[in-house]
Design a protein around this motif. Structure first.
Motif, PDB file in Angstrom:
ATOM      1  N   ASN A  41     -21.129  -3.976  12.527  1.00  0.00           N
ATOM      2  CA  ASN A  41     -21.109  -2.769  11.692  1.00  0.00           C
ATOM      3  C   ASN A  41     -21.318  -1.523  12.549  1.00  0.00           C
ATOM      4  OD1 ASN A  41     -20.864  -4.572   9.589  1.00  0.00           O
ATOM      5  ND2 ASN A  41     -22.998  -4.388   8.930  1.00  0.00           N
ATOM      6  N   GLY A  91     -17.395  -0.803   3.522  1.00  0.00           N
ATOM      7  CA  GLY A  91     -16.979  -2.151   3.896  1.00  0.00           C
ATOM      8  C   GLY A  91     -15.521  -2.209   4.310  1.00  0.00           C
ATOM      9  N   ILE A 100     -17.649  -7.930   8.741  1.00  0.00           N
ATOM     10  CA  ILE A 100     -18.986  -7.529   8.306  1.00  0.00           C
ATOM     11  C   ILE A 100     -20.031  -8.366   9.038  1.00  0.00           C
ATOM     12  CG2 ILE A 100     -20.553  -7.323   6.351  1.00  0.00           C
ATOM     13  CD1 ILE A 100     -18.311  -5.403   6.072  1.00  0.00           C
ATOM     14  N   GLN A 120     -25.277  -3.852   4.181  1.00  0.00           N
ATOM     15  CA  GLN A 120     -24.532  -5.103   4.221  1.00  0.00           C
ATOM     16  C   GLN A 120     -24.762  -5.926   2.962  1.00  0.00           C
ATOM     17  OE1 GLN A 120     -24.023  -7.010   7.909  1.00  0.00           O
ATOM     18  NE2 GLN A 120     -24.148  -9.076   7.100  1.00  0.00           N
TER      19      GLN A 120
END
Length: 463
Positions: free
Chosen positions: A385, A371, A380, A300
């Motif tokens: 995720n 992403g 996100i 991330q």
């Protein structure tokens, strides 16, 4: 007999109600949020060599008809009407073709409308797509229209050639509207070829002829776009060339992935002035901690760091340095010629630097792609995720399960086409820029719509 023809069924009431809800929804967006002008809007409202021609020409047409004072309001009204029609027809086709019941039809309606609000809530720009004076104001609807026509071609038994031609033409309009839509051309080719191979009772000779025609039409669309944009730029700007800015965007991701050693090696291939400029740009990037090495640990962090740095590198560093350099080198050139020369210099820098940092660039690309896949189905977030990974696994499992049952195979094909479109959009976008929500939103509706259909097909078969 006349009474039966006039009889209003529950099914018809449901469709009428759905169209009323869709109309009310886009009417609310149009009149409550009003005209959405954003930093990039000005580049569409004037002649700009960076932009594809369709949307600026559309704005010019509305300005000519409605006048300077109200034409933007007329534009967003038209964009919302277009979205209303496409959404309504897509809803009607999918719910009728797969015979969705009331609950699943309501779910399909919610899925079709929700993404139009998600960008306003979760995107940093707060953009309402159908109200935006941006090419995105029409591309989402064009994208869904393309999907609807392609689906009719692939699943239908009649007028397949007509729907193939209509979907090709829609893709052509889309690629003259936004460069990102170039992915529609290979998608069109792959799905049409799959449709030919899937068609029963078709002789081998006919298959070869049809596939050859599909490939020719795809190549022709690429050539038409290139020639059309060059001709437009020649007439409007006096330069027979494609759009500028693409090399600048590509170079941004390359410079993000470099270190001082990469730049030092690449600089040996440049002349003295260009070498000094490249080293100055790289130094600025490193000093402001906008390199891949500053992203920190974790998927991330790497995704978000790249997104935070991309526009800062492109506009605050790269664009300004290259513009100053070209203005000093070509003091008598006009603004559009300066842009053209900046784009050409960016291409030379990319050619020199990319081979030196290809490993880091590929790593960055993989994070951007990841992403993009997440943002297509969610946002996100550490928890979401994992949800994104799970939902893709579920979608693939449902698709494979339905492929095993002939009576439900159309649902599996629907999901397969959507997954193809997701992969194409994500991987192509990640090559040039970051995968923000407003770039990934195109397939969110289609993914969840296909998921609903797959679940329905399982429920229907069991019943």
């Amino acid at each position: 007999m006349k009474i039966k023809k006039l009889k209003i069924t529950k099914e018809n009431i449901g469709y009428i109600l759905a169209w009323v809800i869709i109309g009310a929804f886009f009417g609310f967006l149009c009149f409550y949020y009003g005209v959405g002008e954003y930093p990039d809007s000005a580049t569409y409202m004037v002649d700009n060599i960076d932009r594809e021609p369709f949307y600026p020409l559309l704005l010019k047409g509305f300005r000519a008809v409605f006048g300077q004072e109200v034409y933007l309001k007329a534009v967003i009204f038209a964009q919302n009407v277009f979205a209303f029609l496409v959404t309504g027809y897509l809803y009607s086709y999918v719910t009728k073709y797969f015979a969705l019941n009331g609950l699943f039809s309501a779910g399909a309606l919610a899925v079709l409308l929700t993404p139009h609000l998600l960008t306003g809530v979760f995107a940093s720009s707060g953009i309402i797509l159908t109200n935006a004076i941006l090419s995105e104001g029409v591309t989402l609807s064009l994208y869904q229209m393309f999907f609807l026509l392609l689906l009719k071609m692939f699943l239908g038994q009649e007028r397949q050639g007509r729907y193939a031609l209509f979907s090709w033409f829609t893709a052509l309009v889309a690629v003259f509207t936004r460069g990102q839509m170039l992915v529609l051309l290979p998608i069109w080719m792959v799905v049409c070829i799959a449709g030919v191979c899937r068609k029963r009772g078709c002789a081998m000779r006919d298959r070869v002829i049809r596939i050859s025609l599909i490939v020719i039409m795809t190549a022709a669309a690429f050539m038409i776009r290139a020639a059309g944009i060059r001709a437009y730029n020649s007439v409007v700007f006096g330069h027979a060339q494609g759009n500028t800015g693409g090399n600048m965007t590509l170079l941004t991701n390359v410079l993000y992935s470099t270190d001082a050693e990469d730049v030092e090696l690449a600089a040996r291939e440049l002349d003295e002035a260009e070498r000094a400029l490249l080293e100055k740009i790289d130094t600025e990037i490193l000093e402001q901690h906008m390199s891949f090495a500053d992203a920190g640990n974790g998927i991330q962090n790497k995704i978000l760091h790249h997104e935070d740095c991309h526009d800062k590198i492109k506009f605050n560093i790269l664009y300004e340095y290259l513009q100053d350099f070209m203005e000093q080198k070509l003091p008598d050139a006009d603004a559009e010629m300066i842009k053209s020369e900046m784009d050409a210099l960016a291409a030379r820098y990319m050619k020199a630097v990319l081979p030196k940092c290809i490993g880091n660039w590929l790593k960055t690309y993989c994070y951007v792609v990841l992403g993009g896949f997440i943002r297509t189905v969610a946002v996100i977030h550490p928890a979401l995720n994992w949800y994104a990974l799970l939902i893709y696994i579920v979608a693939a499992a449902l698709m494979c399960y339905l492929f095993r049952r002939e009576e439900s195979r159309d649902g599996a094909w629907l999901m397969a086409i959507v997954l193809l479109m997701i992969a194409a959009n994500v991987c192509a976008t990640a090559l040039t820029i970051m995968c923000l929500s407003r770039y990934m939103i195109y397939n969110m509706t289609l993914f969840y719509l296909a998921g609903l259909v797959c679940v329905w097909e399982i429920v229907r078969v069991k019943k």
